[in-house]
Scaffold this motif. Structure first.
Motif, PDB file in Angstrom:
ATOM      1  N   THR A  48       0.864  -1.177   0.000  1.00 38.85           N
ATOM      2  CA  THR A  48       0.000   0.000   0.000  1.00 38.85           C
ATOM      3  C   THR A  48       0.904   1.232   0.000  1.00 38.85           C
ATOM      4  OG1 THR A  48      -1.714  -1.152   1.241  1.00 38.85           O
ATOM      5  CG2 THR A  48      -1.810   1.258   1.201  1.00 38.85           C
TER       6      THR A  48
ATOM      7  N   SER B 268      -7.385   1.731  -1.669  1.00 42.83           N
ATOM      8  CA  SER B 268      -7.626   0.560  -0.812  1.00 42.83           C
ATOM      9  C   SER B 268      -6.849  -0.654  -1.312  1.00 42.83           C
ATOM     10  CB  SER B 268      -9.117   0.241  -0.763  1.00 42.83           C
ATOM     11  OG  SER B 268      -9.588  -0.074  -2.057  1.00 42.83           O
ATOM     12  N   ASN B 269      -6.392  -1.474  -0.366  1.00 45.92           N
ATOM     13  CA  ASN B 269      -5.629  -2.683  -0.662  1.00 45.92           C
ATOM     14  C   ASN B 269      -6.594  -3.813  -1.022  1.00 45.92           C
ATOM     15  OD1 ASN B 269      -4.023  -5.145  -0.340  1.00 45.92           O
ATOM     16  ND2 ASN B 269      -2.481  -3.778   0.580  1.00 45.92           N
TER      17      ASN B 269
ATOM     18  N   TYR C 112      -4.398  -1.179   7.971  1.00 50.22           N
ATOM     19  CA  TYR C 112      -3.279  -0.313   7.611  1.00 50.22           C
ATOM     20  C   TYR C 112      -2.561   0.153   8.871  1.00 50.22           C
ATOM     21  CZ  TYR C 112      -5.965   0.011   3.260  1.00 50.22           C
ATOM     22  OH  TYR C 112      -6.668  -0.282   2.128  1.00 50.22           O
TER      23      TYR C 112
ATOM     24  N   THR D 143      -9.430   4.662   4.119  1.00 52.04           N
ATOM     25  CA  THR D 143      -8.407   5.070   3.141  1.00 52.04           C
ATOM     26  C   THR D 143      -8.094   6.565   3.227  1.00 52.04           C
ATOM     27  OG1 THR D 143     -10.119   5.355   1.460  1.00 52.04           O
ATOM     28  CG2 THR D 143      -8.959   3.233   1.517  1.00 52.04           C
TER      29      THR D 143
ATOM     30  N   ILE E  33       3.066   4.468   4.986  1.00 50.31           N
ATOM     31  CA  ILE E  33       1.982   3.536   5.275  1.00 50.31           C
ATOM     32  C   ILE E  33       2.432   2.123   4.938  1.00 50.31           C
ATOM     33  CG2 ILE E  33       0.956   3.738   2.976  1.00 50.31           C
ATOM     34  CD1 ILE E  33      -1.800   3.538   4.294  1.00 50.31           C
ATOM     35  N   THR E  34       1.906   1.147   5.660  1.00 50.08           N
ATOM     36  CA  THR E  34       2.063  -0.252   5.289  1.00 50.08           C
ATOM     37  C   THR E  34       0.751  -0.960   5.593  1.00 50.08           C
ATOM     38  OG1 THR E  34       3.468  -2.204   5.467  1.00 50.08           O
ATOM     39  CG2 THR E  34       2.938  -1.067   7.517  1.00 50.08           C
ATOM     40  N   SER E  35       0.648  -2.221   5.185  1.00 55.11           N
ATOM     41  CA  SER E  35      -0.593  -2.979   5.383  1.00 55.11           C
ATOM     42  C   SER E  35      -0.266  -4.364   5.926  1.00 55.11           C
ATOM     43  CB  SER E  35      -1.362  -3.084   4.059  1.00 55.11           C
ATOM     44  OG  SER E  35      -0.520  -3.580   3.036  1.00 55.11           O
TER      45      SER E  35
ATOM     46  N   ARG F 133       3.144  -8.111   7.515  1.00 51.73           N
ATOM     47  CA  ARG F 133       3.167  -6.705   7.090  1.00 51.73           C
ATOM     48  C   ARG F 133       4.215  -6.466   6.011  1.00 51.73           C
ATOM     49  NH1 ARG F 133       3.190  -3.401  12.834  1.00 51.73           N
ATOM     50  NH2 ARG F 133       1.719  -4.758  13.951  1.00 51.73           N
TER      51      ARG F 133
ATOM     52  N   TYR G 248       8.012  -0.883   5.502  1.00 52.55           N
ATOM     53  CA  TYR G 248       7.683   0.533   5.324  1.00 52.55           C
ATOM     54  C   TYR G 248       8.979   1.342   5.357  1.00 52.55           C
ATOM     55  CZ  TYR G 248       8.188   0.816  10.429  1.00 52.55           C
ATOM     56  OH  TYR G 248       8.663   0.756  11.705  1.00 52.55           O
TER      57      TYR G 248
END
Length: 509
Positions: A57, A77-78, A86, A105, A125-127, A134, A137
């Motif tokens: 993301t 959005s992922n 997120y 988002t 940001i990361t997801s 994860r 980032y």
């Protein structure tokens, strides 16, 4: 086999599993089932290891609300099937974790660690998926645009400087301005590689605020806005603008006169009058101060073309206005067999142009007598005219340019003088009929002529400037000179030239 477990257990943890980098491990359960007196081995479904991280993301943009100074973060959005949430980071904090397990988002950072009016702020940001796998980032940081502004109250100009947006390449920066209590309006734009802008000539006694907004190259809907500036206030004195040379003309002294027109809404310290005379660089010839608006250029010949312009200084002594150039008209004559050709350069001071040119002509026996100028005609906007020759010895011309509101600029006076031999007597009688010694000839002007008379021993007996009155045989003391031969040197004005004559005259009783 990893391990055997009691049949009563419902969970199992594989400690130190040392998952291979190929991620090819799978689990299944083998259990025994009694069927009568037989024992049957049964196998469960195979479950692969879920250590696959979700898709990356990346922030679309980080933007500042120029009114509230809140930071807006937005992203797409992922779509990973096992996506969970997120994690947002701000690297200006001691602990960069901003928020975790966030599922929207859009996020608004309402309490950034530093004001966006003081510096650029960095976000990422990361997801994660349901197993909390994860993505890394820190590779795709985005930074806000930090806008700074300074005002020069002497120039009433405001300079904006800003940092480049970090996260993607900017295609353009738009500049927005708010004046006093009004709304922000778009005033200009610069390229995506430009990080400075100067807003010039702001009105006096006013307040201003600014922000800039940029777009991503190829994606005009993805934007980022800078912080709003602090309120800036302009000075109380309006800088000079629209200062004009109103008139360049030949005056009654046959000199070039320059009149200027000030802007009544501007405040001046001074106005420099600059002269251009090819091939030299512009030189300062006069400074207008106070109510001074007219200058007579004694250093320039009115038969030469001269150009002038103005440099106006504000109350701080800074040049803020440069006028357009203006110049004098120069009239020249070319005598032909049957006529006289007049030509002159166009007059170019007035923005609205020339309404018409009018030619004036005067005649007489010499230039001094040619003073009664009468309108000859109007060639409209032409800059040449042919005038038939006339019988008078001297004819003089002058061109007048008229503006639409009847301001008049006049050229130099140009004269044509018929020239020929100059005659004078060789004897003077103190008691007879020939009591006067003078000169005659076409076009001569005795008022502009001189004479010196010497006796036979070289002693000066008589000298005079303006010899309109003939010599009557008396010396400078008003006594009659003795009879004899005398020598003279005369300088006779004839048209545009002066003729030097050496001769002698015999004085008789």
């Amino acid at each position: 086999m990893v391990s055997g477990i009691p049949s009563s257990n419902k969970t199992y943890t594989h400690v130190n599993a040392n998952v291979p980098t190929t991620k090819a491990w799978e689990y299944f359960i083998v259990y025994q089932k009694l069927c009568g007196i037989d024992t049957i081995l049964c196998y469960s479904d195979t479950l692969p290891i879920d250590d696959q991280k979700p898709d990356s993301t990346i922030l679309d943009s980080v933007s500042v609300d120029p009114i509230t100074d809140e930071i807006y973060l937005g992203w797409t959005s992922n779509k990973t099937p096992d996506f969970s949430s997120y994690y947002l980071y701000n690297y200006d904090r001691t602990d960069p974790r901003l928020i975790e397990n966030f599922r929207d988002t859009i996020y608004i950072d309402k309490n950034p660690p530093f004001s966006p009016k003081s510096r650029s702020l960095s976000y990422d940001i990361t997801s994660s998926d349901s197993c909390d796998n994860r993505r890394d980032y820190g590779k795709y940081k985005h930074q806000t645009i930090y806008l700074n502004a300074s005002i020069d109250t002497c120039l009433n100009s405001i300079t904006l400087n800003w940092t480049a947006y970090v996260g993607w390449q900017a295609s353009v920066y738009y500049i927005y301005r708010k004046t006093n209590s009004g709304s922000f309006v778009l005033i200009d734009s610069v390229s995506g590689s430009t990080l400075v802008y100067t807003d010039k000539n702001r009105p006096i006694n006013s307040t201003f605020e600014y922000f800039v907004r940029t777009q991503k190259v190829g994606y005009p809907k993805i934007t980022s806005t800078s912080n709003g500036t602090f309120i800036l206030k302009s000075g109380s004195s309006a800088n000079p603008t629209l200062t004009e040379i109103e008139l360049v003309t030949n005056n009654n002294n046959d000199k070039i006169e320059i009149s200027i027109k000030k802007n009544p809404l501007s405040y001046y310290q001074s106005i420099n009058l600059m002269k251009i005379q090819a091939p030299f660089s512009p030189v300062l010839i006069h400074t207008y101060v106070g109510s001074d608006i007219i200058f007579e250029d004694l250093s320039s010949l009115n038969t030469n073309r001269n150009e002038y312009f103005l440099l106006s200084k504000n109350v701080c002594g800074i040049i803020t206005d440069t006028s357009v150039k203006s110049g004098n008209m120069v009239l020249s004559l070319l005598p032909n067999t049957n006529d006289i050709s007049l030509s002159w350069n166009s007059y170019f001071t007035w923005n609205a142009g020339i309404k018409e040119y009018i030619i004036y002509r005067a005649t007489g026996n010499n230039i001094s007598e040619a003073t009664n100028y009468l309108a000859l005609g109007s060639p409209q906007n032409d800059t040449s005219l042919l005038d038939p020759k006339i019988s008078e010895s001297t004819v003089c011309y002058q061109v007048a340019a008229y503006s639409n509101n009847n301001i008049v600029s006049r050229s130099n006076k140009a004269c044509y003088v018929k020239t020929g031999k100059i005659y004078y007597p060789n004897a003077l009688t103190q008691s007879g009929a020939n009591k006067q010694f003078t000169f005659i000839g076409e076009g001569i002007d005795l008022a502009k002529s001189t004479i010196e008379i010497y006796n036979r021993w070289g002693q000066l007996e008589y000298n005079k400037e303006n010899i309109s009155e003939p010599w009557d045989g008396r010396n400078n003391s008003k006594d009659l000179v003795p009879v004899g031969v005398y020598f003279f040197i005369a300088h006779i004005n004839q048209g545009q030239q002066t003729i030097e004559i050496h001769g002698n005259i015999t004085v008789l009783n």
